[in-house]
Write a protein that holds these residues in place. Structure first.
Motif, PDB file in Angstrom:
ATOM      1  N   TRP B 196       0.881  -1.173   0.000  1.00 17.36           N
ATOM      2  CA  TRP B 196       0.000   0.000   0.000  1.00 17.36           C
ATOM      3  C   TRP B 196       0.915   1.218   0.000  1.00 17.36           C
ATOM      4  O   TRP B 196       1.730   1.389   0.909  1.00 17.36           O
ATOM      5  CB  TRP B 196      -0.915   0.007   1.224  1.00 17.36           C
ATOM      6  N   THR B 238      -7.262   1.897  -3.048  1.00 21.84           N
ATOM      7  CA  THR B 238      -6.407   0.715  -3.060  1.00 21.84           C
ATOM      8  C   THR B 238      -7.229  -0.538  -2.768  1.00 21.84           C
ATOM      9  O   THR B 238      -7.100  -1.552  -3.452  1.00 21.84           O
ATOM     10  CB  THR B 238      -5.282   0.861  -2.016  1.00 21.84           C
ATOM     11  N   ARG B 400      -3.668  -4.579  -9.807  1.00 19.86           N
ATOM     12  CA  ARG B 400      -2.526  -4.801  -8.939  1.00 19.86           C
ATOM     13  C   ARG B 400      -1.239  -5.038  -9.705  1.00 19.86           C
ATOM     14  O   ARG B 400      -0.170  -4.692  -9.275  1.00 19.86           O
ATOM     15  CB  ARG B 400      -2.806  -6.013  -8.057  1.00 19.86           C
TER      16      ARG B 400
END
Lengths: 84, 609
Positions: B196, B238, B400
């Motif tokens: 993250w 995210t 991702r």
């Protein structure tokens, strides 16, 4: 706007913010409310309240004030002073 | 709730920032409202070396803006291993569907960023923080396969070296950058673990104003009140990126979107596009669009215009950066844009919800929202200088990982058009397929192709027999366990490489081999590559000594085209399944599947045989 209604308005806005932060009905907040009388008023929510008030009233509290302003009358008093 | 949803803010206007009280009120309303059909419920567990509880209201609200209904459990301040190593802990009782691990070196080592250590000491200290984080992610894996997010390290605003820190090799900033690279590298060895980018959000928002010393001193809150919504927005985006299916195609309007002005009125010479204002706003927007194409997003055009005028602009305007070869599909006419968008989805063989439309005209956006509601719309600001920001803030394309296939996708669609020309010239389908000179590589799924395999299982809607969305860690487990076989097919032809296009998973149950998943990318349809995968699955089952190969078809609104796949391969029907599907079987002792004659099998990698 005379000073009395300005004072009332400060108290009303303070109640609204407290109601939103604590998740309680603003109308139930009494003029002598404190962290002792409102169960939702814990240490995390206290800081959330202070920060929300800074936004709402465009003020910045001193660090000591963040610690000491723990009752409705103290906060109301402080916000009124900053309006003058 | 929905009236507060504004993903991109108009440039110049004061951004619509909610106050802390509004966040608190909206978060509570969301909680009281219970499950929402349009939101995906996600339980987020947070373990942190500082206080993040303050983030909850803004995180819940920003999560809802990204279609998530978050319930968040914060672990006790500073506790990691105690909770992660204990299957009975509150953390696991909560059954988190995502775990966030957040550790700040300055929390673990209060001297950090104040004292000037030698480079080696500082390195060792950061090294052990990285190791501890990776170890925590591993501990979590013992008891959960849920995705893990690990915050990386932000650079503190000041340094004991003052303004000359950048001249010192082992300054805090350089060492932190190094530690962030190490974290990323080591984390890639843990299944379903993702960085993250906390460092990124602090950098973008400005490290100097990030922290409120009062909050830090009184409550160990590392983020100032007015920065918390920024952090919440970043974390929500995210999280959404972990669960949402990314869009595949950006459909662009032309007038006042790719260039300034109306080409039908202003002419080729009159439109605004170049290196000075206002043309530079549109030229930079084109650059940002091509940036998406570079990572595999398809580009399409929908415009109310005269086709020949548009064609000329795309080919001849000296300042155009987007050229005909970048465009996978185009509709230039006077029909409703919603209809054109639906046609484009059909032509490109992708879902309508895989389309994102960028159009400066709010009337057109309203028409699309009404008549093609699945299309994702970008809230375009009135000032063209805000277009780039609106595109990057939309988050619809977030993914991702970017695979090799993604990077090559635009090129693949270009070669696909070359194939179409051959197809048009060929007399028969067989002749066309033969002419393609296809070569297939069949192999066992391993760590090298796991990312792409997970992507294919996660994204394929049409050529997908069971639509089981296995996570990367599940596939990783299946590919190594002896009661599963995971097989991939790569395909290339004389025009180019189509990449890894099909995956089959077998679960062995006694002497039956049950096909758990059978998926193929739509770009490989109509080439008999499915016969190659079926052959490989039957072959693997036979090698294993199985007598029967079982295949299920579970219908969805999208996978009708494979309803008859198993019968067409020679499987016989066994009857309906409880889940509404159909079961088919192939007797391996009697029937042999044929390898498709139009495809040559690459002999280099036949590990699965």
């Amino acid at each position: 706007m005379n000073s009395l209604s300005a004072a009332d308005e400060t108290g009303q806005r303070l109640r609204q913010v407290m109601g939103a932060v604590f998740g309680i009905d603003a109308a139930t907040i009494s003029p002598d409310a404190s962290s002792a009388t409102i169960a939702e008023w814990d240490s995390v929510r206290h800081l959330q309240l202070m920060l929300a008030l800074e936004e709402e009233f465009s003020v910045q509290f001193e660090t000591d004030e963040l610690v000491s302003l723990r009752t409705f009358p103290l906060i109301e008093q402080r916000l009124r002073t900053s309006r003058l | 709730m929905t009236e507060t949803v504004m993903l991109s803010e108009p440039l110049g206007a004061k951004p619509r920032q909610l106050g802390a009280a509004e966040y608190a009120r909206l978060a509570r309303e969301l909680k009281l409202a219970g499950p929402q059909a349009h939101l995906r419920a996600v339980r987020l567990g947070v373990l942190s070396s500082c206080t993040l509880q303050f983030l909850e209201p803004s995180l819940v609200v920003e999560g809802a803006r990204r279609d998530l209904q978050l319930s968040v459990q914060f672990g006790p301040f500073g506790q990691f291993e105690q909770l992660l190593a204990n299957a009975e802990s509150d953390l696991f009782a909560f059954q988190p569907e995502v775990l966030l691990l957040f550790m700040r070196p300055e929390d673990l080592y209060p001297d950090f960023a104040y004292r000037f250590y030698t480079g080696d000491d500082m390195r060792a200290l950061l090294r052990s923080t990285v190791e501890r984080l990776v170890n925590c992610a591993r501990l979590f894996r013992q008891f959960s396969s849920a995705p893990v997010l690990v915050g990386n390290f932000a650079t503190p605003p000041s340094s004991p070296l003052g303004p000359f820190a950048a001249n010192v090799d082992d300054s805090v900033a350089y060492l932190l950058a190094e530690a962030n690279r190490t974290l990323r590298a080591e984390l890639s060895a843990v299944a379903d673990a993702t960085v993250w980018d906390y460092a990124g959000v602090v950098r973008d928002a400005g490290a100097e104003s990030w922290t409120d010393p009062r909050l830090w001193a009184l409550a160990r809150v590392p983020v100032a009140s007015d920065r918390q919504p920024i952090l919440a927005r970043h974390l929500a985006r995210t999280l959404a990126g972990l669960f949402a299916t990314p869009a595949k195609c950006l459909v662009l309007d032309l007038d006042n979107t790719l260039w300034g002005g109306v080409i039908g009125d202003d002419g080729l010479e009159g439109i605004q596009l170049g290196d000075d204002y206002p043309g530079v706003a549109f030229k930079n927007f084109q650059r940002a669009v091509l940036g998406l194409a570079d990572r595999g997003i398809l580009l399409a055009i929908v415009s109310k215009n005269y086709p020949e005028v548009v064609e000329q602009a795309l080919r001849e305007h000296p300042e155009m950066l987007i050229r005909p070869e970048h465009i996978a599909a185009m509709r230039v006419n006077w029909s409703a844009k919603s209809q054109n968008l639906l046609e484009i989805a059909r032509e490109l063989n992708i879902g309508v919800d895989a389309l994102v439309h960028f159009d400066d005209n709010p009337m057109e956006r309203a028409e699309i929202a009404a008549n093609a509601p699945a299309v994702r719309l970008i809230d375009v600001p009135t000032d063209p200088l805000g277009y780039v920001r609106a595109l990057s803030d939309c988050g619809f394309f977030d993914t991702r990982s970017v695979s090799q296939e993604d990077r090559q996708r635009v090129e693949m669609y270009r070669t696909e058009r070359a194939r179409d020309e051959v197809r048009a010239k060929s007399g028969s389908v067989e002749a066309f397929l033969d002419d393609l000179a296809m070569v297939a590589e069949v192999g066992a799924v391993d760590s090298a192709n796991l990312g792409r395999v997970a992507q294919l299982l996660g994204k394929t809607n049409q050529f997908n027999l069971t639509t089981r969305r296995h996570s990367q860690s599940e596939i990783s487990r299946m590919s190594t366990q002896s009661d599963y076989t995971a097989i991939y097919v790569r395909l290339r032809d004389r025009f180019g490489d189509l990449g890894l296009i099909a995956v089959g998973l077998i679960a062995y149950q006694g002497d039956e081999a049950v096909i758990d998943s059978f998926v193929m990318s739509c770009r490989a349809m109509g080439r008999q590559a499915e016969n190659a995968l079926a052959w490989a699955l039957a072959d693997a089952a036979r090698q294993r000594g199985c007598s029967t190969l079982i295949g299920d078809y579970i219908p969805t609104p999208r996978n009708g085209i494979v309803a008859d796949l198993y019968p067409s391969l020679g499987f016989s029907a066994l009857g309906p399944l409880e889940n509404g599907g159909q079961r088919f079987a192939l007797d391996l002792s009697e029937t042999t599947l044929e390898w498709p004659s139009v495809i040559r099998q690459s002999l280099l990698s036949n590990q699965s045989r």
